[in-house]
Design an enzyme around this catalytic site. Structure first.
Site, PDB file in Angstrom:
ATOM      1  N   GLN A 112      43.538  35.282  46.043  1.00 47.45           N
ATOM      2  CA  GLN A 112      42.739  34.057  46.046  1.00 47.45           C
ATOM      3  C   GLN A 112      42.333  33.631  44.645  1.00 47.45           C
ATOM      4  O   GLN A 112      42.428  34.392  43.681  1.00 47.45           O
ATOM      5  CB  GLN A 112      41.497  34.245  46.895  1.00 47.45           C
ATOM      6  CG  GLN A 112      40.585  35.375  46.415  1.00 47.45           C
ATOM      7  CD  GLN A 112      39.426  35.620  47.358  1.00 47.45           C
ATOM      8  OE1 GLN A 112      38.313  35.176  47.077  1.00 47.45           O
ATOM      9  NE2 GLN A 112      39.669  36.319  48.454  1.00 47.45           N
ATOM     10  N   HIS A 149      39.345  30.517  42.756  1.00 48.36           N
ATOM     11  CA  HIS A 149      38.250  29.595  43.007  1.00 48.36           C
ATOM     12  C   HIS A 149      38.391  28.389  42.078  1.00 48.36           C
ATOM     13  O   HIS A 149      38.876  28.514  40.947  1.00 48.36           O
ATOM     14  CB  HIS A 149      36.909  30.278  42.781  1.00 48.36           C
ATOM     15  CG  HIS A 149      36.775  31.561  43.537  1.00 48.36           C
ATOM     16  ND1 HIS A 149      36.870  31.628  44.902  1.00 48.36           N
ATOM     17  CD2 HIS A 149      36.587  32.841  43.120  1.00 48.36           C
ATOM     18  CE1 HIS A 149      36.729  32.883  45.295  1.00 48.36           C
ATOM     19  NE2 HIS A 149      36.564  33.633  44.228  1.00 48.36           N
ATOM     20  N   GLU A 166      32.352  34.336  39.326  1.00 43.03           N
ATOM     21  CA  GLU A 166      31.745  35.495  39.978  1.00 43.03           C
ATOM     22  C   GLU A 166      31.880  36.752  39.125  1.00 43.03           C
ATOM     23  O   GLU A 166      32.801  36.881  38.321  1.00 43.03           O
ATOM     24  CB  GLU A 166      32.349  35.726  41.370  1.00 43.03           C
ATOM     25  CG  GLU A 166      33.830  36.022  41.391  1.00 43.03           C
ATOM     26  CD  GLU A 166      34.384  36.080  42.810  1.00 43.03           C
ATOM     27  OE1 GLU A 166      33.910  35.318  43.679  1.00 43.03           O
ATOM     28  OE2 GLU A 166      35.301  36.883  43.056  1.00 43.03           O
ATOM     29  N   HIS A 190      43.196  36.585  41.991  1.00 45.72           N
ATOM     30  CA  HIS A 190      42.711  37.955  42.090  1.00 45.72           C
ATOM     31  C   HIS A 190      42.708  38.431  43.535  1.00 45.72           C
ATOM     32  O   HIS A 190      42.822  37.632  44.475  1.00 45.72           O
ATOM     33  CB  HIS A 190      41.290  38.070  41.510  1.00 45.72           C
ATOM     34  CG  HIS A 190      40.260  37.259  42.254  1.00 45.72           C
ATOM     35  ND1 HIS A 190      40.104  35.900  42.063  1.00 45.72           N
ATOM     36  CD2 HIS A 190      39.324  37.604  43.177  1.00 45.72           C
ATOM     37  CE1 HIS A 190      39.144  35.450  42.834  1.00 45.72           C
ATOM     38  NE2 HIS A 190      38.645  36.468  43.533  1.00 45.72           N
ATOM     39  N   ARG A 205      43.346  30.420  49.099  1.00 38.65           N
ATOM     40  CA  ARG A 205      44.103  31.649  49.345  1.00 38.65           C
ATOM     41  C   ARG A 205      45.590  31.424  49.153  1.00 38.65           C
ATOM     42  O   ARG A 205      46.116  30.361  49.464  1.00 38.65           O
ATOM     43  CB  ARG A 205      43.813  32.166  50.754  1.00 38.65           C
ATOM     44  CG  ARG A 205      42.345  32.498  50.999  1.00 38.65           C
ATOM     45  CD  ARG A 205      42.081  32.963  52.421  1.00 38.65           C
ATOM     46  NE  ARG A 205      40.655  33.223  52.618  1.00 38.65           N
ATOM     47  CZ  ARG A 205      39.768  32.306  52.972  1.00 38.65           C
ATOM     48  NH1 ARG A 205      40.184  31.057  53.195  1.00 38.65           N
ATOM     49  NH2 ARG A 205      38.497  32.614  53.117  1.00 38.65           N
TER      50      ARG A 205
END
Length: 407
Positions: A97, A99, A134, A265, A284
Site C-alpha cells: 500500500q 498513502h 505515519e 510499503h 492498495r
C-alpha cells in the site's frame, strides 16, 4: 487528564496474542486483533471516561474545541484532532500500500464525492481529504517492506535468482536504473495478464527456492525468503513480484520507521506503536483480498529509490527520547521509567495522548491521580498542564503523542 478507552479493530492479519497480552486480557483472543485506535477518527473513535460515563473523543472535542485542542491547533487544523495514535499487531503481512499527498487526498476525496461513491463502499479509495504520513515504533522485532530499493541492487538481486524468464525485465531496469525504470518495471509486473503472471511467478519462486537451497548465508536471503512467505499467504498475487523491488528491513525494539506520502510499503509482522495524520486513506496494490485500484495507486506512488528509512530516537534533556518526523500533525516521544526514578514532567501543553506500553504509571496533576497499566491510555486536553508521571510498577514505558509544533 482522563482515561481514554481505545477502539479495537479485528483484521485477518492481526494477532490473537500480542494485543491481548499487552493489555492483560486472556490469550488467545477470540478473533485476530490487529489495531487499537486511540484517537478521534470517525471510523472508530476512542472513548473518554468521565464522571458521567463514556463519551466519544470526537464528541468531547466538538463540545469545546478551544479547551480541548487549544487556540493554535484549532487555528491550524480546525476543530479536529490532527493525529491518530494506534497499537498495531501484525501476525501476517499487511497489504502492499501507499498513502496520498495532501493535494492528492483532496482531489481524490472531492472526485469520489462528486461521482457518488458511498463512504461505506469497499470500492472507495478516499475516506477523508487528508494525507497520511505515519511513523511506527517497534515494541518487539518488527519487519517491513518500505520504499523502492536502489535499482542497481535490485538488478543484482534479480540476476542472483538465475531465472531465464526474468532476463528481459532485468535488462529493462539495468538500462534505466532510476525512478523511471522502477515505474516501468513495477507497472509492467502489477498489470501482467493472468496467463503471463501464471507463467512468470512460479518460475521466480522456483528461483527463490534454489537461491536459498545453498547452506551458506546468502546476500539477499531475507528478501528472497520474504517473497516465498508472501507467495504462501497470497498465491498468484502480482504483489509478490513487486515486493522484490522494495527495501526489506527489520526494526529492533525502540527503532522506528517513517513513511511519507507515496512510499510503497507493507508491514510483515511485529508489534508497534503507530502515529499518523488523522486519516484512513489507503491505496492498495496487492497482497490483500480488499479493493485494489492499480491506476489510482500508480497516480500517487513515489518511485524515487530510498535507503532504509529507519528512524533512531534522539535523547532529550528531560530523560525522554523523541522520534523525529517531518509531519506538522504529530510528534512522538518515549519515556522509560525505573522503579526509583523521580517523577518526570510531561509535555506542558495538549492536546495529547499518553499510552503505557510496559509496567504501570501514575499521572498526577493538581492533586488528581490517574493510574495507567499496560495498554491503557489517557487524554490530555490543552487545558491540562503540569502533569507528572512516575512508575508504580517498573520498569515502565510510556509514549506521549502530541501535535508536531508542540515538540
Amino acid at each position: 487528564m482522563q482515561e481514554l478507552v481505545g477502539a479495537l479493530r479485528s483484521y485477518a492479519w492481526g494477532s490473537r496474542t500480542a494485543l491481548a497480552q499487552l493489555c492483560g486480557r486472556p490469550v488467545p483472543s477470540a478473533h485476530p486483533e490487529a489495531e487499537l485506535w486511540f484517537g478521534a477518527h470517525p471510523a472508530d473513535p476512542a472513548f473518554v471516561k468521565g464522571a458521567d460515563g463514556k463519551r466519544s473523543l470526537i464528541e468531547v472535542v466538538a463540545a469545546d474545541p478551544e479547551r480541548e485542542l487549544g487556540h493554535v491547533v484549532t487555528e491550524t487544523f480546525g476543530s479536529r484532532l490532527p493525529f491518530l495514535l494506534k497499537l498495531l499487531a501484525a501476525e501476517e503481512p499487511l497489504s502492499l500500500q501507499a498513502h496520498p499527498s495532501s493535494a492528492q487526498a483532496r482531489s481524490g476525496f472531492e472526485r469520489e464525492n462528486r461521482t457518488g461513491v458511498p463512504f461505506e463502499s469497499p470500492m472507495r479509495n478516499y475516506r477523508d481529504d487528508s494525507h497520511k504520513p505515519e511513523l511506527v515504533v517497534a515494541l518487539d522485532r518488527f519487519e517491513a517492506l518500505a520504499g523502492f530499493r536502489e535499482p542497481h541492487r535490485t538488478v543484482e538481486l534479480l540476476r542472483a535468482l538465475e531465472v531465464p524468464a526474468l532476463t528481459s525485465y532485468i535488462e529493462l531496469l539495468a538500462a534505466q536504473p532510476d525512478s523511471g525504470g522502477l515505474r516501468t518495471l513495477f507497472t509492467t509486473w502489477i498489470t501482467l495478464p493472468p496467463a503471463s503472471l501464471a507463467a512468470l511467478l512460479p518460475a521466480v519462486l522456483e528461483g527463490c527456492v534454489r537461491y536459498l537451497s545453498v547452506r551458506a548465508p546468502r546476500e539477499f536471503g531475507p528478501e528472497v525468503r520474504t517473497a516465498l512467505e508472501l507467495a504462501e499467504v497470497y498465491p498468484g498475487d502480482a504483489g509478490v513480484l513487486a515486493a522484490l523491488l522494495l527495501n526489506r528491513l527489520t526494526l529492533e525494539p525502540g527503532q522506528a520507521l517513517f513513511l511519507a506520502a507515496g512510499n510503497l510499503h507493507a508491514y510483515l509482522r511485529g508489534l508497534g506503536v503507530e502515529i499518523m495524520a488523522n486519516s484512513d486513506n489507503v491505496l492498495r496494490g496487492g497482497l490483500t483480498p480488499k479493493h485494489v485500484d492499480v491506476p489510482e495507486l500508480l497516480r500517487v506512488l513515489d518511485f524515487e529509490p530510498i535507503s532504509l528509512p529507519i528512524v533512531e530516537p534522539i535523547p532529550e534533556g528531560d530523560g525522554s527520547v523523541v522520534y523525529p518526523a517531518p509531519a506538522p500533525e504529530f510528534a512522538l516521544r518515549r519515556f522509560d521509567l525505573a522503579a526509583d526514578s523521580a517523577p518526570v514532567s510531561l509535555p506542558n501543553s495538549g492536546p495529547g495522548i499518553i499510552l503505557c506500553t510496559e509496567g504501570e504509571i501514575e499521572l498526577t496533576r493538581d492533586g488528581e491521580q490517574l493510574v495507567l497499566g499496560r495498554g491503557a491510555a489517557a487524554w490530555i486536553s490543552a487545558a491540562d498542564d503540569g502533569i507528572k508521571a512516575r512508575a508504580t510498577h517498573a520498569p515502565a514505558q510510556l509514549f506521549c503523542a502530541c501535535v508536531g509544533h508542540q515538540h
